[in-house]
Scaffold this active site. Structure first.
Site, short mmCIF file in Angstrom:
data_model
loop_
_atom_site.label_atom_id
_atom_site.label_comp_id
_atom_site.label_asym_id
_atom_site.label_seq_id
_atom_site.Cartn_x
_atom_site.Cartn_y
_atom_site.Cartn_z
CG ASN A 16 -10.70 18.08 -81.03
OD1 ASN A 16 -9.58 18.53 -81.53
ND2 ASN A 16 -11.60 17.79 -81.41
N PRO A 17 -7.23 19.91 -79.74
CG PRO A 17 -5.47 19.04 -80.33
CD PRO A 17 -6.69 18.69 -79.68
CB SER A 40 -12.58 21.35 -81.56
OG SER A 40 -13.91 21.74 -81.73
CB THR A 74 -8.12 14.29 -77.95
OG1 THR A 74 -8.70 15.65 -78.72
CG2 THR A 74 -8.89 14.37 -76.62
CG ASP A 89 -22.25 19.73 -79.30
OD1 ASP A 89 -22.04 20.34 -78.15
OD2 ASP A 89 -22.96 20.08 -80.23
CB THR A 109 -14.63 17.34 -77.27
OG1 THR A 109 -13.96 17.13 -78.58
CG2 THR A 109 -13.63 17.03 -76.39
CD GLU A 156 -18.47 13.65 -84.25
OE1 GLU A 156 -17.98 12.79 -85.26
OE2 GLU A 156 -18.18 14.82 -84.25
#
Length: 326
Positions: free
Chosen positions: A11-12, A14, A42, A68, A70, A274
């Site tokens: 995840n770029p 995060s 992502t 978490d 991801t 989430e």
């Protein structure tokens, strides 16, 4: 000689986009360990799950980086695809509860080294009405913060963001009337909060889930907080949580392999921080040792129910000639 293959999903955004500062070094570590690396940033929520389902088959190892959530998406993709591929994790989120439980280094390059050189640890996962969670399913007060707090606030404040946002709701605590069946027991009560966990750390705090937590024993740790009837009971609850105690009659604490939860109204849940939807009839199952995670074996000796397997010598049954060919 064919090189083994890694699919690296990250995840770029995060953790303030931290990985951008280490991406080249991380990929270099993987290549130097003898792997051919495919990298995939992502693009949106759920993208990691779709990527795993579509392309993971044929890879020898999956490594993911992000929060978490991801990791949850990657595990969900593997379980939906019924693929048995080891997963390494480079944490980059604001809280990283599960990484803390596994003893994964906070420094990203060190975590990358563990992800390519560590031992396989078959870890329990959770089935939540057909959905998947890695380490926590929760409802009630404080839980909505994990999907309503702005990402920027998560990045800046870390786990304190959860508490600060949740504190706004103390004057209006919602209560849920529930019937909870587990093993041969039935509980009927009103609750303001509950969590089903497989983690030493929740919300950035270690010890929240009780003592003797094993991540591969086939059972969850369950914590349920009853609705306080007055300020004194509320104070008792907060004192217990602050001091990481569960010795109050206002808090249920037990272990369970399977739970069936029925409520009179739909209740919003979070899965690994989430949004997990609203449910009034819910079954939660422990998927014992469902996914092999790559860890430093020395870091998890206290949280595995099978220490001899984690420390098993991979060369024990090989001849000298076979070892030299590796």
């Amino acid at each position: 000689m064919n090189r083994k293959k890694i699919l690296f999903v990250f995840n770029p955004f995060s953790g303030k986009g931290l990985i951008k500062n280490y991406l080249v070094d991380i990929v270099d570590i993987m290549v130097k360990a003898g792997y051919e690396v495919t990298i995939y940033p992502t693009q949106s929520s759920g993208d990691a799950t779709d990527k795993i389902i579509k392309d993971a088959k044929g890879y020898d190892r999956i490594i993911c980086s992000g929060g978490d959530g991801t990791l949850d998406e990657v595990i969900t993709g593997l379980l939906k695809s019924k693929l048995d591929i080891p997963v390494g994790y480079i944490p980059a989120g604001s809280t990283n509860d599960f990484a803390n439980s596994l003893g994964i280094p906070k420094v990203m390059t060190q975590a990358a080294k563990t992800a390519v050189t560590g031992a396989e640890f078959p870890c329990d996962m959770g089935d939540f009405n057909g959905d998947t969670f890695v380490y926590v399913a929760a409802f009630g007060i404080f839980t909505e913060v994990s999907y309503q707090t702005p990402q920027q606030l998560k990045n800046i404040l870390g786990h304190l963001a959860y508490i600060l946002e949740g504190a706004k709701h103390l004057s209006d605590i919602k209560s849920y009337n529930m019937q909870i069946e587990y093993d041969d027991h039935v509980i009927q009560d009103k609750f303001i909060y509950g969590m089903v966990t497989n983690s030493v750390s929740v919300g950035g705090f270690k010890g929240m889930t009780g003592d003797d937590v094993k991540l591969d024993d086939g059972v969850f740790e369950v914590t349920l907080i009853k609705t306080p009837k007055n300020p004194v009971e509320l104070s008792e609850i907060l004192t217990c949580l602050t001091n990481l105690r569960d010795d109050s009659d206002l808090i249920y604490s037990f272990k369970a392999k399977k739970l069936h939860i029925i409520t009179k109204e739909k209740v919003a849940w979070t899965l690994d921080g989430e949004y997990g939807g609203e449910h009034d009839d819910l079954t939660i199952n422990n998927l014992n040792r469902a996914v092999p995670l790559i860890v430093d074996a020395a870091e998890i000796v206290g949280i595995t129910a099978h220490p001899t397997e984690v420390f098993e010598d991979p060369y024990e049954n090989l001849s000298l000639e076979e070892i030299e060919k590796l």
